[in-house]
Design a protein around this motif. Sequence first.
Motif, short mmCIF file in Angstrom:
data_model
loop_
_atom_site.label_atom_id
_atom_site.label_comp_id
_atom_site.label_asym_id
_atom_site.label_seq_id
_atom_site.Cartn_x
_atom_site.Cartn_y
_atom_site.Cartn_z
N ALA A 88 2.32 -0.07 -2.13
CA ALA A 88 1.15 0.31 -1.07
C ALA A 88 -0.17 -0.27 -1.58
O ALA A 88 -0.37 -0.45 -2.83
N GLY A 89 -1.03 -0.61 -0.67
CA GLY A 89 -2.31 -1.02 -1.10
C GLY A 89 -2.82 -0.09 -2.09
O GLY A 89 -2.78 1.01 -1.84
N GLY A 90 -3.48 -0.58 -3.15
CA GLY A 90 -4.28 0.22 -4.09
C GLY A 90 -3.23 0.83 -5.23
O GLY A 90 -3.45 1.67 -5.97
N GLY A 91 -1.67 0.60 -5.12
CA GLY A 91 -0.86 1.11 -5.93
C GLY A 91 -0.98 0.67 -7.38
O GLY A 91 -1.54 -0.34 -7.53
N THR A 147 8.09 4.30 4.13
CA THR A 147 8.42 4.63 2.68
C THR A 147 7.59 3.37 1.81
O THR A 147 7.92 2.37 2.39
N ALA A 148 6.55 3.79 0.96
CA ALA A 148 6.22 2.61 0.10
C ALA A 148 6.14 3.07 -1.34
O ALA A 148 6.12 4.13 -1.44
N ILE A 149 5.86 2.18 -2.21
CA ILE A 149 5.70 2.57 -3.62
C ILE A 149 4.36 2.73 -4.05
O ILE A 149 3.37 1.83 -3.40
N SER A 150 3.82 3.88 -4.57
CA SER A 150 2.44 3.91 -4.75
C SER A 150 2.27 3.73 -6.66
O SER A 150 1.09 3.52 -6.80
N ARG A 151 3.50 3.85 -7.10
CA ARG A 151 3.11 3.58 -8.54
C ARG A 151 4.57 3.18 -9.21
O ARG A 151 5.49 3.60 -8.88
N GLU A 187 7.08 5.98 -8.18
CA GLU A 187 6.74 7.14 -7.01
C GLU A 187 6.70 6.31 -5.65
O GLU A 187 6.40 5.27 -5.41
N LEU A 188 7.45 7.08 -4.78
CA LEU A 188 7.43 6.68 -3.31
C LEU A 188 6.69 7.73 -2.42
O LEU A 188 6.41 8.81 -2.74
N GLU A 189 5.77 6.96 -1.83
CA GLU A 189 4.97 7.57 -0.65
C GLU A 189 5.77 7.76 0.62
O GLU A 189 5.88 6.60 1.18
#
Length: 136
Positions: free
Chosen positions: A131-134, A73-77, A84-86
Amino acid sequence: MERREITVRFCETDALGHVNNTSYFIYLEEARIQFFSSLGYPMDVNHWNFILASTKCDFTNQGYFNQVLTVTTAISRIGTKSFELEHQILCAQTGDQIARGNAVIVYFDFENQTSAAIPEGLRNKLKDHIAGGGIV
């Protein structure tokens, strides 16, 4: 990034022998609960400020009974009132992707029944998991 291991139970499979599609949403829910707890927000219905606005899951491989899965689980936005969670669901043994998911979480004021701005303290904790690029 948070990680959680789940061993597929027999009741989570279907007649074809693979993990039933509905079970993946349970795995994602478990990962979200663990993620919130790691941020200092344990599941407490008397002190809860999150609602699940949207969730989806793409099934990219089959999972099977007794297979050990790793859910990441990581944050994307991070927005003003939501984030948002990815998620990725991987075979713990091979690292192969089994599924990937997404969840939109809204910060919510239940007393006033309206969305609310994410508090700065929480926003900072979320940024630690982006996350990278979030997008922040």
